[in-house]
Scaffold this motif. Structure first.
Motif, short mmCIF file in Angstrom:
data_model
loop_
_atom_site.label_atom_id
_atom_site.label_comp_id
_atom_site.label_asym_id
_atom_site.label_seq_id
_atom_site.Cartn_x
_atom_site.Cartn_y
_atom_site.Cartn_z
N HIS A 31 22.82 3.69 -33.04
CA HIS A 31 23.54 2.48 -32.25
C HIS A 31 23.80 1.14 -33.01
O HIS A 31 22.73 0.41 -33.30
N GLU A 129 30.24 3.33 -25.64
CA GLU A 129 29.02 2.52 -24.65
C GLU A 129 29.98 2.14 -23.62
O GLU A 129 30.28 1.02 -23.31
N TRP A 156 27.81 1.23 -19.39
CA TRP A 156 27.17 0.04 -19.95
C TRP A 156 26.16 -0.64 -18.90
O TRP A 156 25.73 -0.21 -18.09
N HIS A 202 21.13 2.76 -20.60
CA HIS A 202 21.65 1.79 -19.81
C HIS A 202 22.01 2.29 -18.27
O HIS A 202 22.18 1.47 -17.27
N HIS A 223 19.95 4.27 -27.17
CA HIS A 223 18.98 2.68 -27.72
C HIS A 223 18.26 2.49 -26.57
O HIS A 223 18.82 1.33 -25.82
N ARG A 234 16.16 -1.50 -18.09
CA ARG A 234 16.97 -0.95 -19.18
C ARG A 234 16.14 0.24 -19.88
O ARG A 234 16.39 1.06 -20.65
N ASP A 342 20.54 -0.93 -32.37
CA ASP A 342 21.47 -2.04 -31.53
C ASP A 342 21.74 -3.03 -32.49
O ASP A 342 21.93 -4.30 -31.83
#
Ligand SMILES: [Zn+2]
Length: 398
Positions: A31, A129, A156, A202, A223, A234, A342
């Motif tokens: 990611h 995403e 997301w 997410h 991620h 998360r 990320d």
């Protein structure tokens, strides 16, 4: 006999040298939000890093073989034009591939990653995403797959019309579904059929369990970190990580400070209203001029804020990321953990890591905690190769 034993020992020692292990591994990160830079900043992947975290040079220095570029459409700014923006970002990656045919190539399969690595070429892969990009249309999902999209993060931070996100569960103005809708289940089944990885980073807990009931292929968290260590919605619970392992999938650990360090998460959240006010002031200037707000400008607000506060607030160190990788490896198992940095998706990295060039530090730190060369190869990329190949093996044309 002694000489043979000594040679074997020497060989073993060389094999266990972290720098050597890092050099020999096929390193895959699942990611990075870099595509926005290609499009909004007209920035080139061969250019200087400037405020970013990943470019061709740092990928080379960090021995990064492959990156999944996240195609992320900001849901408020692009409302009504999600597909347009999705295609513009995919085009941004394709334009980089066109400009740098010798340095990078598009990866569509696990084998593509391996062969690009053998040829010394950086492998660029694509993931979307946020399920809002498909605009409730399986035809769009299939077209994105034809363009090379190999995972879809079902949501997301925004709940879409068929899946709940973990990011807005307490927002009563949003219509939630209690997980996946019937159409959401269809999306998952169509992804299975296409051989596209289902990404649960997410999503809300209810969506997560609906996915696990629906999917026939291994599941990816591209991620995400461990909630037991850092209490963010998360992050994944132990039970969720074990379920991903049971599906033979993988949890790819995010480097974002507020996902890896509980103290920092609380401090950063406590000053959110202040940062929001600063961001709103900057955004107002762009809106006055009728211009879109570049993501880099929003990130700079955070960086300036932290620069002023660094006396009182302290970013976590790289060891916080290592703690999460170690934890996931212990709970989900060594075959179900990897890297989902990320990069370019947030403003501040933990202390000790500035860009992809610092990836060797992760190998060194994990080996210091006792991880072997064999285990490192799994974490650094082997696990993702297995998951991607398994998902693609499940694909059906009929
Ligand atoms: Zn994300």
């Amino acid at each position: 006999m002694q000489a043979v034993a000594n040679t074997a020992l020497l060989h073993w020692l060389v094999m266990q040298d972290p720098a050597q292990v890092h050099l020999e591994a096929t390193i895959i990160d699942t990611h990075a939000d870099t595509p926005q830079r290609f499009v909004d900043e007209d920035w080139d992947f061969s250019g200087n890093l400037s405020h970013g975290m990943l470019n061709l040079d740092t990928a080379r220095k960090g021995n990064l073989a492959a990156e999944f570029f996240a195609i992320w459409v900001e849901p408020t700014q692009w409302r009504g034009r999600y597909a347009h923006r999705t295609l513009a970002l995919i085009d941004g990656v394709y334009e980089q591939l066109r400009r740098h045919p010798r340095e990078m190539r598009l990866g569509l399969t696990a084998e593509d990653i391996v062969s690009a690595r053998q040829d010394g070429v950086f492998c660029a892969l694509l993931g979307i995403e946020g399920g809002h990009s498909i605009e409730n249309d399986l035809g769009l999902l299939r077209m994105y797959h034809r363009l090379g999209i190999r995972y879809l993060t079902l949501t997301w931070a925004n709940t879409n019309e068929w899946a709940d996100s973990s990011g807005d569960l307490d927002d009563t103005s949003i219509q939630h579904h209690g997980g996946l809708t019937d159409f959401g289940r269809e999306v998952v089944r169509e992804m299975n059929r296409l051989g596209m990885m289902v990404d649960v980073s997410h999503v809300s807990d209810a969506t997560f369990w609906d996915v696990m009931q629906t999917t026939h292929a291994p599941v990816l968290a591209s991620h995400s970190c461990a909630r037991a260590l850092t209490n963010s919605a998360r992050n994944l619970t132990d039970e969720q990580m074990r379920a991903i392992a049971t599906s033979d999938g993988a949890v790819m650990v995010n480097f974002y400070p507020a996902f890896v360090d509980e103290r920092w998460r609380r401090e950063w959240k406590a000053c959110e209203p202040e940062r929001d006010a600063l961001r709103a002031a900057v955004e107002a200037k762009y809106r006055e001029r009728g211009e879109p707000v570049p993501y880099s400008v929003q990130m700079q607000v955070d960086r300036d804020f932290y620069a002023q506060r660094s006396g009182e607030m302290k970013l976590p160190g790289l060891d916080a990321v290592i703690d999460h990788i170690d934890y996931v490896a212990k709970v989900a198992g060594i075959d179900h953990v990897g890297l989902g940095s990320d990069f370019d998706g947030f403003s501040l990295l933990p202390e000790g890591i500035r860009s992809a060039a610092d990836l060797p530090k992760i190998t060194a730190a994990l080996m210091e905690r006792g991880y072997t060369a064999e285990q490192m190869k799994k974490i650094l990329g082997g696990n993702l190769l297995r998951v991607m190949a398994a998902v693609q093996a499940e694909a059906r044309t009929e």
